[in-house]
Write a protein that holds these residues in place. Structure first.
Motif, PDB file in Angstrom:
ATOM      1  N   GLY A 165      42.216  25.703  28.275  1.00  0.00           N
ATOM      2  CA  GLY A 165      41.769  25.831  26.882  1.00  0.00           C
ATOM      3  C   GLY A 165      42.266  27.158  26.338  1.00  0.00           C
ATOM      4  N   ASP A 186      46.073  23.246  26.817  1.00  0.00           N
ATOM      5  CA  ASP A 186      45.233  23.024  25.634  1.00  0.00           C
ATOM      6  C   ASP A 186      45.612  21.671  25.031  1.00  0.00           C
ATOM      7  OD1 ASP A 186      43.711  23.398  23.060  1.00  0.00           O
ATOM      8  OD2 ASP A 186      43.494  25.425  23.866  1.00  0.00           O
ATOM      9  N   TYR A 205      42.079  19.375  29.706  1.00  0.00           N
ATOM     10  CA  TYR A 205      42.079  20.281  30.868  1.00  0.00           C
ATOM     11  C   TYR A 205      41.411  19.686  32.107  1.00  0.00           C
ATOM     12  CZ  TYR A 205      38.185  21.945  27.810  1.00  0.00           C
ATOM     13  OH  TYR A 205      37.140  22.038  26.939  1.00  0.00           O
ATOM     14  N   ALA A 221      37.674  30.617  28.986  1.00  0.00           N
ATOM     15  CA  ALA A 221      37.155  31.496  27.930  1.00  0.00           C
ATOM     16  C   ALA A 221      36.692  30.668  26.741  1.00  0.00           C
ATOM     17  CB  ALA A 221      38.232  32.500  27.498  1.00  0.00           C
TER      18      ALA A 221
HETATM   19  C1  LIG Z   1      36.751  28.293  21.243  1.00  0.00           C
HETATM   20  S1  LIG Z   1      38.405  27.917  21.676  1.00  0.00           S
HETATM   21  C2  LIG Z   1      38.751  29.154  22.904  1.00  0.00           C
HETATM   22  C3  LIG Z   1      40.221  29.441  23.025  1.00  0.00           C
HETATM   23  C4  LIG Z   1      40.606  30.514  24.052  1.00  0.00           C
HETATM   24  N1  LIG Z   1      40.192  30.208  25.392  1.00  0.00           N
HETATM   25  C5  LIG Z   1      40.039  31.852  23.649  1.00  0.00           C
HETATM   26  O1  LIG Z   1      39.093  32.323  24.271  1.00  0.00           O
HETATM   27  O2  LIG Z   1      40.544  32.431  22.682  1.00  0.00           O
HETATM   28  C6  LIG Z   1      38.259  26.430  22.636  1.00  0.00           C
HETATM   29  C7  LIG Z   1      39.626  25.892  23.048  1.00  0.00           C
HETATM   30  O3  LIG Z   1      39.462  24.759  23.908  1.00  0.00           O
HETATM   31  C8  LIG Z   1      40.419  23.792  23.540  1.00  0.00           C
HETATM   32  N2  LIG Z   1      40.002  22.460  24.004  1.00  0.00           N
HETATM   33  C9  LIG Z   1      38.943  21.754  23.549  1.00  0.00           C
HETATM   34  N3  LIG Z   1      38.846  20.604  24.231  1.00  0.00           N
HETATM   35  C10 LIG Z   1      39.874  20.593  25.134  1.00  0.00           C
HETATM   36  C11 LIG Z   1      40.294  19.667  26.131  1.00  0.00           C
HETATM   37  N4  LIG Z   1      39.624  18.510  26.336  1.00  0.00           N
HETATM   38  N5  LIG Z   1      41.376  19.971  26.872  1.00  0.00           N
HETATM   39  C12 LIG Z   1      42.052  21.132  26.666  1.00  0.00           C
HETATM   40  N6  LIG Z   1      41.682  22.062  25.740  1.00  0.00           N
HETATM   41  C13 LIG Z   1      40.603  21.777  24.983  1.00  0.00           C
HETATM   42  C14 LIG Z   1      40.484  23.917  22.041  1.00  0.00           C
HETATM   43  O4  LIG Z   1      41.640  23.312  21.496  1.00  0.00           O
HETATM   44  C15 LIG Z   1      40.456  25.424  21.867  1.00  0.00           C
HETATM   45  O5  LIG Z   1      41.737  25.983  21.943  1.00  0.00           O
END
Ligand SMILES: C[S@@+](CC[C@H](N)C(=O)[O-])C[C@H]1O[C@@H](n2cnc3c(N)ncnc32)[C@H](O)[C@@H]1O
Length: 320
Positions: A165, A186, A205, A221
């Motif tokens: 993510g 992501d 993920y 994160a």
């Molecule tokens: C709140 S953001 C955090 C982004 C990054 N980790 C940070 O701390 O800046 C949540 C992230 O999880 C990703 N995400 C949500 N569901 C996901 C999934 N099923 N598989 C992969 N990524 C996912 C979203 O696209 C987003 O980029």
């Protein structure tokens, strides 16, 4: 006899949010200092009396000040609401509450146990803007954690970093230096721009192929809080399985006070609880608590806070 102030405070919170949203949209903060007439001209507001009313409310909220003639930003607004400020929160003002339509639908979401499809779609559409809004802060947290890991002898800056993510890529940028390589996962439409030494993989993920027991560092994160209890635990376990024997899992989140109790200050508890409810309004999650991590068996060796209010658990595989 108690008065209605606590109820009005909550009702008025709705209007206060939209007043700030409008001020950001109009460009109030970047056009100060100014008189009401100058501000109306600069922001395209038809009647100076309207911009004055908005400014009065923002002043009552501690965001503007006045000498009786001209409006100016308070110290907080100058730092956090001027779009060109390095600490700008303008993107968060717009996007932190998640999809706006989730809130009037909250009762229906709670009854159904999940948000309606259009809200999930809207949230996915919002992610690129949301991760861009938090990139600067998350980059600073990641750099701080990289320094902590070195100081504590937990990581020497080599090997593989896997970020599940990865959003804007801020954590990968903060961790992958000249000696490590990275994998960022992501949703395909959210993946960041390609960068040196990093492989980007679009997909869920929990599903994408990743090398087992190969990562020196795995990053989770701000992702666990938005997942259902089952998926969050599965994601946590997957992250641990990616680690080498000496690897470290980083779990960064705004941990929800487990029983809604007052933490350091009441304001902090309200902030963390509101964020958890924001998750519930538009995702299957309800925030992450530190006892939940412990219940999963997390072997937390340290909790660091390289930037205020940004807590990160440093977790080792532990005895298997
Ligand atoms: C709140 S953001 C955090 C982004 C990054 N980790 C940070 O701390 O800046 C949540 C992230 O999880 C990703 N995400 C949500 N569901 C996901 C999934 N099923 N598989 C992969 N990524 C996912 C979203 O696209 C987003 O980029």
């Amino acid at each position: 006899m108690s008065g209605p102030a606590p109820v009005w405070d909550v009702i008025n919170g709705y209007a206060a949010y939209w007043a700030l949203h409008a001020a950001v949209e109009l460009g109030v903060f970047e056009n100060l200092p100014a008189t009401s007439a100058e501000l109306a001209a600069a922001t395209g507001v038809h009647d100076p009396a309207d911009v004055e009313l908005l400014a009065q409310l923002l002043a009552a909220k501690g965001l503007l000040e006045t000498d009786g003639e001209r409006w100016s930003n308070s110290a907080a607004a100058e730092r956090f609401l001027v779009p060109t400020s390095p600490a700008s929160m303008v993107g968060l003002v717009r996007h932190s509450p998640g999809p706006k339509q989730a809130w009037p639908a909250l009762a229906a979401t709670l009854r159904a146990g999940h948000p309606a499809e259009p809200i999930t779609d809207a949230l996915n559409a919002l992610y690129p803007a949301l991760v861009a809004a938090t990139a600067a802060t998350q980059g600073a947290v990641a750099r701080g954690v990289a320094a902590e890991l070195r100081t504590r002898g937990l990581w020497d800056g080599t090997g593989l970093v896997v970020d599940l993510g990865c959003g804007s890529g801020a954590w990968l940028d903060g961790l992958v230096g000249d000696e490590a390589t990275g994998i960022g996962v992501d949703l395909p439409h959210v993946l960041p721009a390609p960068r040196d030494r990093v492989t980007l993989i679009g997909g869920d993920y929990l599903d994408v192929d990743l090398p087992d027991r190969a990562a020196s560092v795995v990053v989770l994160a701000h992702v666990l809080r938005a997942e259902s209890a089952e998926r969050a635990e599965a994601l946590y376990r997957r992250a641990v399985d990616l680690l080498t024997d000496d690897g470290v899992l980083l779990v960064a989140d705004y941990f929800r006070p487990p029983n809604g109790e007052k933490t350091e200050t009441y304001a902090d508890a309200v902030h963390d609880l509101t964020l958890a409810l924001t998750m519930r309004a538009s995702t299957p999650g309800r925030g992450l608590t530190e006892p939940t991590l412990a219940a999963w068996g997390a072997h937390t060796v340290a909790v660091v806070e390289p930037v205020p209010r940004q807590r990160v658990h440093l977790i080792k595989r532990g005895p298997s």
